[in-house]
Motif scaffolding. Structure first.
Motif, PDB file in Angstrom:
ATOM      1  N   THR A 192      56.375 -10.174   0.395  1.00  0.00           N
ATOM      2  CA  THR A 192      56.600  -8.765   0.050  1.00  0.00           C
ATOM      3  C   THR A 192      55.449  -7.867   0.532  1.00  0.00           C
ATOM      4  O   THR A 192      55.718  -6.808   1.114  1.00  0.00           O
ATOM      5  CB  THR A 192      56.880  -8.618  -1.458  1.00  0.00           C
ATOM      6  OG1 THR A 192      57.921  -9.548  -1.806  1.00  0.00           O
ATOM      7  CG2 THR A 192      57.326  -7.218  -1.810  1.00  0.00           C
ATOM      8  N   HIS A 194      53.715  -8.214   3.169  1.00  0.00           N
ATOM      9  CA  HIS A 194      53.930  -7.998   4.600  1.00  0.00           C
ATOM     10  C   HIS A 194      55.069  -7.002   4.835  1.00  0.00           C
ATOM     11  O   HIS A 194      54.941  -6.098   5.677  1.00  0.00           O
ATOM     12  CB  HIS A 194      54.233  -9.326   5.311  1.00  0.00           C
ATOM     13  CG  HIS A 194      52.997 -10.044   5.771  1.00  0.00           C
ATOM     14  ND1 HIS A 194      52.224 -10.807   4.934  1.00  0.00           N
ATOM     15  CD2 HIS A 194      52.375 -10.098   6.981  1.00  0.00           C
ATOM     16  CE1 HIS A 194      51.182 -11.302   5.607  1.00  0.00           C
ATOM     17  NE2 HIS A 194      51.261 -10.889   6.852  1.00  0.00           N
ATOM     18  N   LEU A 195      56.155  -7.116   4.107  1.00  0.00           N
ATOM     19  CA  LEU A 195      57.278  -6.192   4.324  1.00  0.00           C
ATOM     20  C   LEU A 195      56.852  -4.754   4.027  1.00  0.00           C
ATOM     21  O   LEU A 195      57.190  -3.817   4.765  1.00  0.00           O
ATOM     22  CB  LEU A 195      58.478  -6.574   3.452  1.00  0.00           C
ATOM     23  CG  LEU A 195      59.756  -5.843   3.870  1.00  0.00           C
ATOM     24  CD1 LEU A 195      60.309  -6.427   5.166  1.00  0.00           C
ATOM     25  CD2 LEU A 195      60.813  -5.875   2.787  1.00  0.00           C
ATOM     26  N   ILE A 196      56.100  -4.598   2.967  1.00  0.00           N
ATOM     27  CA  ILE A 196      55.633  -3.272   2.577  1.00  0.00           C
ATOM     28  C   ILE A 196      54.693  -2.691   3.627  1.00  0.00           C
ATOM     29  O   ILE A 196      54.768  -1.500   3.964  1.00  0.00           O
ATOM     30  CB  ILE A 196      54.936  -3.382   1.209  1.00  0.00           C
ATOM     31  CG1 ILE A 196      55.984  -3.642   0.128  1.00  0.00           C
ATOM     32  CG2 ILE A 196      54.132  -2.154   0.897  1.00  0.00           C
ATOM     33  CD1 ILE A 196      55.371  -4.103  -1.170  1.00  0.00           C
ATOM     34  N   TYR A 198      54.587  -3.472   6.855  1.00  0.00           N
ATOM     35  CA  TYR A 198      55.407  -3.108   8.014  1.00  0.00           C
ATOM     36  C   TYR A 198      56.121  -1.762   7.765  1.00  0.00           C
ATOM     37  O   TYR A 198      56.192  -0.914   8.658  1.00  0.00           O
ATOM     38  CB  TYR A 198      56.469  -4.181   8.270  1.00  0.00           C
ATOM     39  CG  TYR A 198      56.028  -5.378   9.100  1.00  0.00           C
ATOM     40  CD1 TYR A 198      55.642  -5.235  10.436  1.00  0.00           C
ATOM     41  CD2 TYR A 198      56.033  -6.661   8.562  1.00  0.00           C
ATOM     42  CE1 TYR A 198      55.267  -6.336  11.204  1.00  0.00           C
ATOM     43  CE2 TYR A 198      55.659  -7.773   9.331  1.00  0.00           C
ATOM     44  CZ  TYR A 198      55.280  -7.600  10.646  1.00  0.00           C
ATOM     45  OH  TYR A 198      54.907  -8.688  11.398  1.00  0.00           O
TER      46      TYR A 198
END
Ligand SMILES: NC(=O)c1ccc[n+]([C@@H]2O[C@H](COP(=O)([O-])OP(=O)(O)OC[C@H]3O[C@@H](n4cnc5c(N)ncnc54)[C@H](OP(=O)(O)O)[C@@H]3O)[C@@H](O)[C@H]2O)c1
Ligand SMILES: NC(=O)c1ccc[n+]([C@@H]2O[C@H](COP(=O)([O-])OP(=O)(O)OC[C@H]3O[C@@H](n4cnc5c(N)ncnc54)[C@H](OP(=O)(O)O)[C@@H]3O)[C@@H](O)[C@H]2O)c1
Lengths: 307, 307
Positions: A192, A194-196, A198
């Protein structure tokens, strides 16, 4: 230098993780001969040029022949095809492990290919950088970091203990965990975030009224830490999100719930709520520093570029 | 060493930014005498002990008497009260500046207190660390970083140019910008990233099924970068969000919109969309490194704690 833990190790995939394992095994004399294979001729040439692996092979089956330990170090979505390819060539009594960032999906997709008489012990080193490829590895990557082993319930203890010894020899601490818990823990500590990161970098890149050149010049105020994480390999991260879907979506749900609560506090001007929230998150940072998992030097003690 | 740019400088508030300014001014001989004041006796005592300021005063009015430059270096929400207190004691022809992270709100709340014949030139150094207080400053903080000056349209050019010279002497690059644009740029490069980092750390801290000790041990996989940002001073950040409400809410809206699109791609298994998104964010990182605003060393080249 002690006796090698494995006489022959085969690395399938020669990127950041595999190359770091090679240098870490060499540093401590943990393996006799290390063979390696990567799908592209370019990566194999690079490996030969920089001395990565004792022998670089032109096929995965050649690399795994006679190996006591085979390490699958390719993106999670590519593990099953690689496992199918090498399966007929595995030596009886060998151990197959992987370093994939998601575990249930690797167990489901690789497990069925592993022949009778070969041990499968999934693993995941919690260490990485934003760089990838055969030239990005270094012997110290795993020092003082955790590696999680996720052995299946019916695996004999000996191959697990031996693999643990290898990781400890490469500098890591080792814990064991079941796959569902692994995938949830990683959704919190890695996937999560990393997704945030990005997403935040994507938003900045997309705004009309703030130019990219402004974002770049003024990034030191916080944003640049996000760009480091968001510079990680797109293939690896696509596969992580496709294969750790349930846990990532669960943590994302929690995240947006909390974010909306803070957004509401901003909108209504509730300074106390903001202050309390920003205070209780500091304890985690202290814990991380006390546990030796990060430095307390300001700004990570990073080298100042360009000054 | 050149002639001082200001004969007397007064620092009001003696935290990270003010103490870094003091050491940076001393390094380059930019100021004759530097006086300082902080509201708590504890901070004033610390300042005296470590030689922060040539003279530490027991009141703000004493510190600003005779100063050619007065720097307001307190949280944004505290600026107005400080300005009201010092206003009667300002020397005609002096310049007042501030270092607050939000600009429109400081202009609205401080501006009216500035007497006729005193120049007010708002500013904001885009440099900081997660540490705060009088002992956290260092002379190199502003080197190769940007400072934004936000002069009011009717301010004479000379005081602005002189303040620019001070910041350049402290190692910074200087740009000028209007307050609305400043607040939007900072919402993107700093304020929203901080809110997101605080939220992610809060979520991790709050989960029942993943313990804090697991989060701490396994943080190296990405999360620990968030904890650094989320260890920043709660008072400062409360004030930032309360005073830069509109721009923060706008960027947050964009952020959640994009996050929902990626969440949907995960749910539907749209690997191409994820891959494309994760690819285009890498260009910004390259730009930041090329602009000398961050290091390309893996993991910021950070010193490995505990190893
Ligand atoms: N990077 C991290 O932070 C990190 C941390 C822990 C675990 N992991 C996991 O470790 C594994 C490897 O990651 P890495 O960072 O070492 O990656 P990397 O540096 O990008 O290297 C990936 C390797 O896999 C090969 N490969 C890519 N796609 C393939 C495919 N479809 N079929 C066969 N081989 C393929 C590549 O071959 P070519 O060079 O020939 O293209 C390359 O040798 C991944 O499962 C990842 O989830 C990564
Ligand atoms: N930290 C950053 O990354 C950064 C970067 C750029 C700009 N800024 C801005 O710079 C300013 C100062 O930040 P900093 O990081 O230097 O803060 P800091 O290290 O926390 O120091 C704040 C100083 O302000 C004083 N103060 C706090 N509340 C006050 C109040 N209500 N009335 C009067 N004085 C008060 C404190 O006094 P005591 O010590 O006596 O409590 C302390 O001397 C803020 O406006 C911030 O937005 C910060």
């Amino acid at each position: 230098m002690t006796a090698p833990i494995y006489d022959r190790v085969a690395l399938i995939g020669l990127g950041l993780i595999a190359s770091s394992m090679f240098w870490a095994m060499k540093r401590a004399g943990l393996a006799g001969e290390v063979t390696g294979y990567a799908r592209s001729a370019e990566t194999r040439d690079t490996a030969r040029r920089i001395g990565l692996c004792d022998r670089v092979c032109d096929s995965a089956s050649e690399a795994v022949a006679d190996a006591d330990l085979v390490v699958l170090a390719v993106p999670v979505g590519a593990m099953a095809a690689v496992a199918a390819e090498i399966a007929p060539h595995l030596k009886p009594g060998a151990t197959v492990t992987d370093v994939g960032s998601v575990k249930q999906s690797v167990i489901d997709s690789v497990g069925p290919h592993i022949p009778e008489g070969v041990f499968f012990v999934p693993g995941h080193p919690l260490a990485g950088t934003e760089h990838s490829g055969p030239e990005s590895g270094f012997a110290e990557l795993f020092d003082n970091r955790w590696t999680l082993l996720v052995p299946l319930p019916d695996t004999a203890p000996e191959p697990v203990a031996r693999l643990r010894g290898l990781w400890e020899g490469m500098g890591a601490h080792v814990d064991e965990m079941d796959p569902a818990h692994h995938d949830l823990v990683l959704a919190v500590t890695s996937h999560t975030p990393h997704l945030i990161a990005y997403t935040m970098v994507g938003v900045a890149d997309d705004l009309r009224r703030v130019t990219d050149s402004e974002v770049i010049k003024y990034s030191a105020a916080g944003f640049r830490d996000f760009t480091r994480i968001a510079a990680s390999d797109p293939t690896m991260w696509r596969d992580v999100f496709l294969t750790n879907k349930a846990a990532t979506l669960e943590i994302l749900g929690r995240f947006t719930e909390e974010l909306f609560a803070l957004q509401r506090a901003i909108r209504t001007g509730d300074g106390d709520q903001l202050f309390d929230y920003f205070t209780h998150t500091r304890a985690i940072r202290r814990g991380i520093i006390e546990a030796g998992q990060d430095t307390d030097a300001p700004d990570f003690g990073r080298v100042k570029a360009g000054s």
